[in-house]
Design a protein around this motif. Structure first.
Motif, short mmCIF file in Angstrom:
data_model
loop_
_atom_site.label_atom_id
_atom_site.label_comp_id
_atom_site.label_asym_id
_atom_site.label_seq_id
_atom_site.Cartn_x
_atom_site.Cartn_y
_atom_site.Cartn_z
N TYR A 40 -9.61 0.47 -5.78
CA TYR A 40 -9.08 0.87 -4.55
C TYR A 40 -7.54 1.14 -5.19
O TYR A 40 -7.38 2.27 -3.92
CB TYR A 40 -9.75 -0.39 -3.62
N ILE A 41 -7.24 0.28 -4.98
CA ILE A 41 -5.90 1.09 -4.76
C ILE A 41 -5.61 2.38 -5.75
O ILE A 41 -4.26 3.42 -5.20
CB ILE A 41 -5.06 -0.55 -5.24
N GLN A 53 -3.73 6.07 4.11
CA GLN A 53 -2.88 5.21 5.18
C GLN A 53 -3.79 4.78 6.59
O GLN A 53 -3.60 3.99 6.77
CB GLN A 53 -1.64 5.45 6.00
N LYS A 54 -4.46 6.02 6.69
CA LYS A 54 -5.52 5.34 7.62
C LYS A 54 -6.39 4.14 7.49
O LYS A 54 -7.49 4.04 7.80
CB LYS A 54 -6.01 6.69 8.74
N GLY A 55 -6.60 4.22 5.77
CA GLY A 55 -7.68 3.21 5.33
C GLY A 55 -9.51 3.82 5.39
O GLY A 55 -10.13 3.26 5.52
N MET A 56 -9.12 5.27 5.41
CA MET A 56 -10.57 6.06 5.08
C MET A 56 -10.89 6.09 3.74
O MET A 56 -11.70 6.49 3.19
CB MET A 56 -10.67 7.14 5.64
N ILE A 58 -12.01 4.60 0.40
CA ILE A 58 -12.24 3.19 0.01
C ILE A 58 -13.92 3.56 -1.00
O ILE A 58 -13.02 2.15 -2.22
CB ILE A 58 -13.70 3.01 1.34
N ARG A 273 3.86 1.26 -2.14
CA ARG A 273 3.49 -0.06 -2.59
C ARG A 273 2.13 0.13 -3.18
O ARG A 273 2.59 -0.60 -4.39
CB ARG A 273 2.53 -1.01 -0.89
N MET A 274 1.37 0.76 -3.14
CA MET A 274 -0.27 0.90 -4.01
C MET A 274 0.64 1.33 -4.93
O MET A 274 0.02 0.57 -6.47
CB MET A 274 -1.00 1.82 -3.42
N ASN B 135 -2.85 -5.41 -0.13
CA ASN B 135 -3.44 -3.67 0.23
C ASN B 135 -5.28 -4.38 0.52
O ASN B 135 -5.11 -3.07 1.01
CB ASN B 135 -2.95 -3.52 -1.39
N THR B 140 -4.37 -2.05 7.42
CA THR B 140 -5.23 -1.02 7.15
C THR B 140 -6.12 -0.79 5.68
O THR B 140 -6.07 0.74 5.57
CB THR B 140 -4.85 0.54 6.81
N HIS B 145 -10.62 -2.40 7.72
CA HIS B 145 -11.51 -0.78 7.82
C HIS B 145 -12.99 -1.42 7.83
O HIS B 145 -13.75 -0.75 8.28
CB HIS B 145 -11.35 -0.11 6.84
#
Lengths: 306, 306
Positions: A40-41, A53-56, A58, A273-274, B135, B140, B145
């Motif tokens: 994921y990261i 950034q919007k968490g889209m 996945i 961060r990621m 994370n 987010t 999500h």
């Protein structure tokens, strides 16, 4: 009579099959939660930063780009911390491995002066220590705070590895050493010519354990170092997690006009961060599958010795 | 004859000189810090050196019980420590069953893959675990999500900044990190069981559960016992790294274990003397626990694990 038995067996096999399915599902699920976070990261670091950034992001990356890694060098302190982490890992691993090999061998030398006492003197430190604050105060008195050697010197002699090496040396046939001694080999010649070539496998195990420990060390930086030139990657990663938003301005402002940058590749707190997380974890994830058998052997020898 | 004996003695002492540098390292970094215990008996205020500080005897030890604010703090720290260690010891059988049921998987590639993947988290640092947690669980992150998308949550929750269930969530992170690796020792033990026992049981019509109950578990119980004793011996030692990286203003009340409290006292508020006093008490109690665990081991298995 026969049909009852048959029925019972059938029930049993249905139950068995159900258990099997449950076992497979459980382990697949646990394996998933061990792998997915890293995946994921990673996909987030190579995806469109705005979507990320919007968490889209996945399951699959979108708008693949590698700007985050290119710009990572601009993150203040990152290159220097990488240098510190690589240096301590290299130097620390080499010295620890050498001392482990030598002590593992020397503690099998029957005539070593008060061998049992000195062996216990070293091993007891595994179970008993003064505590981190007295340790810190001692390190400060020795001027090992804000000193690169503070990372190295305390780790050179490590009782657990010595147990591993000693157990391994003991498993070598005594005749090998005796033959060399009859030929006139001294303590050191014996070590170089006879022991060292034979104990290579266990040294590989020790070297990998030591390298992982050095790479992952965090507490010593926290206790000993206030000079940011000596911060390790682990330490600055911890700082970045908590201050990524202030960093993003620095990284973006130093990369020319913001207008030229598309929203997809401009650095965000999330992307910094990621990206740093992946940079720090990558060496471990890359070496792990290659060296897994060494790790397993290490813990198995350790288990035999208790 | 006499000359011969002296020559031998000389050699045994020469061999000792070879290991002397390493013995000195152990002395400096593992034994010399015990001298740092002195700080607990002085009114030490840095940067003033210890020699200029006033001797105060047991004042700091007394303050642990006589100062109501501090006593209350220590009580809460002890509750955290004991509960979290209690949960860990209470669930210490998990890796054993993880290994047993993993061994039931007949598909070898799947089993190998699960084993490889579930041991990876053990090799990453606590900082990286925290980064993964951050994370995944931040506003987010993927968890928020998905939960919002599925209507489980109305709006994102800052999971890591909640003060509820800290003990359980910390245990879950610890388990995520350690379970696969801890199971390896048992997998090794299971591999060592004589295959013929299983074959014989199968011929006699034993079911899978019966085989696990009567063959596998009794065979690996000694391994479990040793590890359980070690866990009891280190009951007060949770380590501070995990709790340090996860601590924040919201969860501090429930996350502060003894090791972290000692660190925060010294490095946070500069109370080196009190922190050292606590360190000393902890070391003493740990030594007693180790002796007790070792005693139990001698009583039950007839051998000590030290």
């Amino acid at each position: 009579m026969g049909s009852v038995k048959k029925k019972k067996r059938q029930e049993q096999s249905v139950g068995d099959a159900l258990i099997s399915v449950a076992i497979y599902v459980f382990y697949a699920a646990f394996a998933f939660i061990c792998v997915y976070p890293f995946y994921y990261i990673f996909i987030n670091t190579i995806s469109n930063n705005d979507l990320s950034q919007k968490g889209m992001i996945i399951f699959l990356p979108h708008g693949i780009h590698f700007e985050n890694y290119v710009k990572a060098v601009k993150i203040p302190g990152l290159l220097n911390a990488a240098f510190i982490s690589v240096s301590r890992t290299l130097i620390g691993t080499i010295l620890t491995t050498i001392s482990t090999a030598f002590l593992g061998y020397m503690f099998t030398r029957e005539h070593l002066w008060h061998r049992k006492f000195w062996y216990r003197f070293v091993i007891v430190t595994m179970y008993f220590n003064a505590g981190i604050i007295p340790w810190f105060l001692t390190m400060r008195n020795l001027h090992l705070t804000n000193n690169f050697w503070g990372y190295i010197l305390p780790t050179i002699v490590s009782p657990f590895y010595i147990i591993l090496a000693k157990t391994f040396v003991e498993s070598i046939p005594k005749e090998l050493q005796q033959a060399a001694e009859i030929d006139g080999a001294g303590t050191m010649t014996l070590f170089y010519r006879v022991i060292l070539p034979v104990i290579k496998p266990i040294l590989a195990t020790v070297a990998i354990f030591a390298a992982v420990a050095q790479w992952n060390a965090f507490q010593d930086t926290l206790l000993l170092m206030t000079d940011n030139k000596l911060y390790s990657l682990q330490f600055i990663l911890y700082q970045y997690i908590n201050q990524a938003s202030s960093l993003k301005q620095l990284v973006n402002s130093s990369s020319g006009s913001a207008v030229a940058q598309s929203i997809a590749t401009v650095q965000t707190a999330t992307s910094i961060r990621m990206t740093v997380t992946i940079i720090v974890v990558a060496p471990i994830l890359l070496i792990y599958p290659i060296f897994q058998r060494y790790f397993v052997r290490g813990i198995m020898i350790g288990a035999v010795k208790g | 004859m006499n000359l011969f004996r002296n020559k031998k003695k000389l050699r045994s002492f020469k061999e000792f000189l070879y290991i002397l540098p390493f013995i000195l390292l152990v002395g400096v970094f593992s034994y010399y810090p015990l001298y740092g215990w002195m700080y607990a008996f002085f009114d030490y205020r840095p940067p003033q050196p210890l020699t200029m500080s006033n001797f105060v005897g047991l004042k700091w030890f007394q303050s642990l019980v006589s100062n109501p604010v501090k006593t209350k703090q220590i009580m809460s720290v002890m509750v955290n420590t004991l509960v979290m260690s209690g949960i860990t010891v209470g669930t210490s059988w998990l890796p054993m069953f993880f290994a047993i049921f993993l061994n039931e998987i007949k598909c070898v590639p799947f089993r190998k893959a699960v084993q490889t993947v579930t041991t990876v988290p053990n090799f990453i640092s606590w900082v990286l675990v925290y980064s993964v947690a951050f994370n995944i669980f931040n506003n987010t992150g993927v968890v928020n999500h998905v939960m919002v998308a599925w209507g489980i949550l109305d709006e994102p929750v800052q999971f890591l900044q909640k003060s509820d269930h800290v003990w359980i969530t910390q245990w879950l992170w610890l388990t995520w990190k350690n379970l696969g690796w801890a199971a390896i020792m048992y997998i090794a033990a299971i591999t060592g069981i004589d295959e013929q026992m299983f074959e014989a049981a199968k011929v006699d019509g034993a079911t899978r559960m019966q085989r696990i109950h009567y063959i596998t578990i009794p065979s690996i119980l000694p391994t479990y016992f040793v590890l359980l004793m070690l866990a009891i011996a280190s009951f007060l030692t949770n380590g501070m790294e995990q709790y340090y990286v996860f601590q924040n203003a919201f969860n501090k009340e429930h996350i502060q274990v003894l090791d972290l409290y000692v660190f925060n006292l010294a490095m946070g508020s500069g109370s080196y003397s009190v922190a050292t006093a606590l360190s000393i008490l902890k070391s003493m109690i740990s030594l007693i626990l180790l002796t007790i665990a070792n005693g139990i081991s001698k009583l039950v298995r007839g051998e000590s694990f030290l």
